[in-house]
Enzyme design. Sequence first.
Site, PDB file in Angstrom:
ATOM      1  N   LYS A  54       0.818  -1.213   0.000  1.00  0.00           N
ATOM      2  CA  LYS A  54       0.000   0.000   0.000  1.00  0.00           C
ATOM      3  C   LYS A  54       0.854   1.267   0.000  1.00  0.00           C
ATOM      4  O   LYS A  54       0.315   2.376  -0.026  1.00  0.00           O
ATOM      5  CB  LYS A  54      -0.896   0.030   1.257  1.00  0.00           C
ATOM      6  N   LYS A  97      -3.261 -13.589  -6.334  1.00  0.00           N
ATOM      7  CA  LYS A  97      -3.585 -14.253  -5.066  1.00  0.00           C
ATOM      8  C   LYS A  97      -5.053 -13.994  -4.691  1.00  0.00           C
ATOM      9  O   LYS A  97      -5.504 -12.843  -4.792  1.00  0.00           O
ATOM     10  CB  LYS A  97      -2.659 -13.693  -3.977  1.00  0.00           C
ATOM     11  N   LYS A 122      -9.491 -10.762  -0.304  1.00  0.00           N
ATOM     12  CA  LYS A 122     -10.649  -9.884  -0.154  1.00  0.00           C
ATOM     13  C   LYS A 122     -10.346  -8.516  -0.754  1.00  0.00           C
ATOM     14  O   LYS A 122     -11.204  -7.874  -1.338  1.00  0.00           O
ATOM     15  CB  LYS A 122     -10.991  -9.738   1.335  1.00  0.00           C
TER      16      LYS A 122
HETATM   17  P1  TYM Z   1      -6.303 -13.254   6.283  1.00  0.00           P
HETATM   18  O1  TYM Z   1      -7.574 -12.941   6.962  1.00  0.00           O
HETATM   19  O2  TYM Z   1      -5.888 -12.439   5.112  1.00  0.00           O
HETATM   20  O3  TYM Z   1      -6.296 -14.750   5.827  1.00  0.00           O
HETATM   21  C1  TYM Z   1      -6.610 -15.764   6.767  1.00  0.00           C
HETATM   22  C2  TYM Z   1      -5.822 -17.028   6.452  1.00  0.00           C
HETATM   23  O4  TYM Z   1      -6.107 -17.464   5.133  1.00  0.00           O
HETATM   24  C3  TYM Z   1      -4.898 -17.626   4.392  1.00  0.00           C
HETATM   25  N1  TYM Z   1      -5.112 -17.192   3.009  1.00  0.00           N
HETATM   26  C4  TYM Z   1      -4.760 -17.906   1.943  1.00  0.00           C
HETATM   27  N2  TYM Z   1      -4.206 -19.138   1.821  1.00  0.00           N
HETATM   28  C5  TYM Z   1      -3.980 -19.595   0.578  1.00  0.00           C
HETATM   29  N3  TYM Z   1      -4.294 -18.877  -0.538  1.00  0.00           N
HETATM   30  C6  TYM Z   1      -4.864 -17.656  -0.463  1.00  0.00           C
HETATM   31  N4  TYM Z   1      -5.180 -16.971  -1.568  1.00  0.00           N
HETATM   32  C7  TYM Z   1      -5.116 -17.104   0.831  1.00  0.00           C
HETATM   33  N5  TYM Z   1      -5.657 -15.927   1.277  1.00  0.00           N
HETATM   34  C8  TYM Z   1      -5.636 -16.003   2.623  1.00  0.00           C
HETATM   35  C9  TYM Z   1      -3.918 -16.679   5.092  1.00  0.00           C
HETATM   36  O5  TYM Z   1      -2.581 -17.073   4.855  1.00  0.00           O
HETATM   37  C10 TYM Z   1      -4.300 -16.812   6.535  1.00  0.00           C
HETATM   38  O6  TYM Z   1      -3.690 -17.941   7.121  1.00  0.00           O
HETATM   39  N6  TYM Z   1      -2.945 -11.379   9.341  1.00  0.00           N
HETATM   40  C11 TYM Z   1      -3.801 -12.505   9.138  1.00  0.00           C
HETATM   41  C12 TYM Z   1      -4.834 -12.709  10.250  1.00  0.00           C
HETATM   42  C13 TYM Z   1      -4.211 -12.836  11.584  1.00  0.00           C
HETATM   43  C14 TYM Z   1      -3.501 -13.958  12.091  1.00  0.00           C
HETATM   44  C15 TYM Z   1      -3.106 -13.588  13.406  1.00  0.00           C
HETATM   45  C16 TYM Z   1      -3.155 -15.208  11.552  1.00  0.00           C
HETATM   46  C17 TYM Z   1      -4.245 -11.885  12.555  1.00  0.00           C
HETATM   47  N7  TYM Z   1      -3.582 -12.337  13.638  1.00  0.00           N
HETATM   48  C18 TYM Z   1      -2.362 -14.467  14.195  1.00  0.00           C
HETATM   49  C19 TYM Z   1      -2.424 -16.072  12.364  1.00  0.00           C
HETATM   50  C20 TYM Z   1      -2.033 -15.700  13.660  1.00  0.00           C
HETATM   51  C21 TYM Z   1      -4.540 -12.263   7.847  1.00  0.00           C
HETATM   52  O7  TYM Z   1      -4.663 -11.187   7.372  1.00  0.00           O
HETATM   53  O8  TYM Z   1      -5.115 -13.325   7.342  1.00  0.00           O
END
Ligand code: TYM
Length: 331
Positions: free
Chosen positions: A113, A192, A195
Site C-alpha cells: 500500500k 492471489k 478480499k
Molecule cells: P487473512 O484474513 O488475510 O487470511 C486468513 C488465512 O487465510 C490464508 N489465506 C490464503 N491461503 C492460501 N491462498 C490464499 N489466496 C489465501 N488468502 C488467505 C492466510 O494465509 C491466513 O492464514 N494477518 C492474518 C490474520 C491474523 C492472524 C493472526 C493469523 C491476525 N492475527 C495471528 C495467524 C495468527 C490475515 O490477514 O489473514
Amino acid sequence: MSRVLTGIQSSGKPHLGNLLGAISPAIELAESQSEPAYFFIADLHALTSIRDPSQLQGNTYAVGATWLACGLNPDKHVFFRQSDVPEVTELAWYLSCLTPYPMLANSHSFKEKSANLAEVSAGLFTYPVLMAADILLYQAELVPVGKDQKQHLEITRDIAGAFNRTYGETFKLPEPVFREEVMVLPGIDGRKMSKSYDNTLDVLGDLDELHKRVKRIVTDPTPVAAPKDPEKCTVFRLYASVAPAAAVEEMRQRYLAGGYGYGQAKEALFEALRERFAPQREAYREWRSDPSALERVLQIGAEKARSTAVQTLGRVRQAIGLLSLSKPTLS
Ligand code: TYM
C-alpha cells in the site's frame, strides 16, 4: 503436544483461500493435539480496511459461522473474537516499543500500500505487531497459515526473540505450519485470492453467485480444439485444490489432449465446489440465521482466552518493570 493458534481477519466474507489455506488445516492440526487450540476472528486487524460498523459486524459473524461450519469444536478449543480480549492491544504497545522501524517498513502488508502513503494509517503500518501480540499473548507454538503470512510469522519470531533477550525468557517462539499443496491459492483474476482484490470465491454462500464468479475466471484465448497447459490455468489450479486426485488427473489429460474448452472446465470446477462444501454450506446458513447462538459461543471463548491473556500480560508487565511492589498483580 503443542498449542495451535490462528486467526482470520473479518475484512470480508471468508473465501476458498481462507478455507483451504488456513481454516481446514488449522482444525485438522488442532484435532491432532491434546491441548486446546486458540482460533479467533481478527476484527481489530479488519479495522485497517473497514470503516463501516455494520459491515464489520456482518463480516465478523460470517467469519465466525465459517469456522463453526467447517467443524471447529468450540467446547474443546478456545474460539473467540480478537476485540473481546483487550489485553492484546496492551501487549501490542509493549512489543511495538521493541520493533525496529525498518522491520515494519519492509513488511509486505505495508509495502503493497506504500505507493500512496497518505492512505496508510498507523494501524496498517503496525499491523504485524498486533499479529505478533495475538500469537505471543497465548504462548502459541504452531501457527497454521497460508504462505502469504510467512513474513508476518518471521516478524513475530524476531519480536519475541528481542523481548526475550531484553527482558529474559518470556515468550515461546512460534513455528508457522504451511500446507504445501495449497501454497497461495489464485483468485478469479489469477492473482492471489484476496478480499482486497475482489477476486474471491465465496464457496459457502449463494450458489448462483458462486456459479457466476466461476464463469468469470480469467483464461487465455487458446481455442477449444488446441491442447492447453493445465499448470498455467487458474481454473485447473483451483480444481486441483478441491477435486479428488483421480478427477484432477482426468482433467489434466483433457487439457493436454485438446478438444476440451475452459467453459467445460469451469462447469466441472463449479460442480466440485458445490459438492465438496455442501455440508458446510448448510451449517453456515444455520449459524448465520442465529447470531445470538454464535454470540454465546464467542462469549464463552472470550472468557477462556482472557484468563490466559491476563496471566501472560502479568508476566510481561513484571518483566518490563511496570509493576511496582505495592501494586496488586493482574492475576
Ligand atoms: P487473512 O484474513 O488475510 O487470511 C486468513 C488465512 O487465510 C490464508 N489465506 C490464503 N491461503 C492460501 N491462498 C490464499 N489466496 C489465501 N488468502 C488467505 C492466510 O494465509 C491466513 O492464514 N494477518 C492474518 C490474520 C491474523 C492472524 C493472526 C493469523 C491476525 N492475527 C495471528 C495467524 C495468527 C490475515 O490477514 O489473514
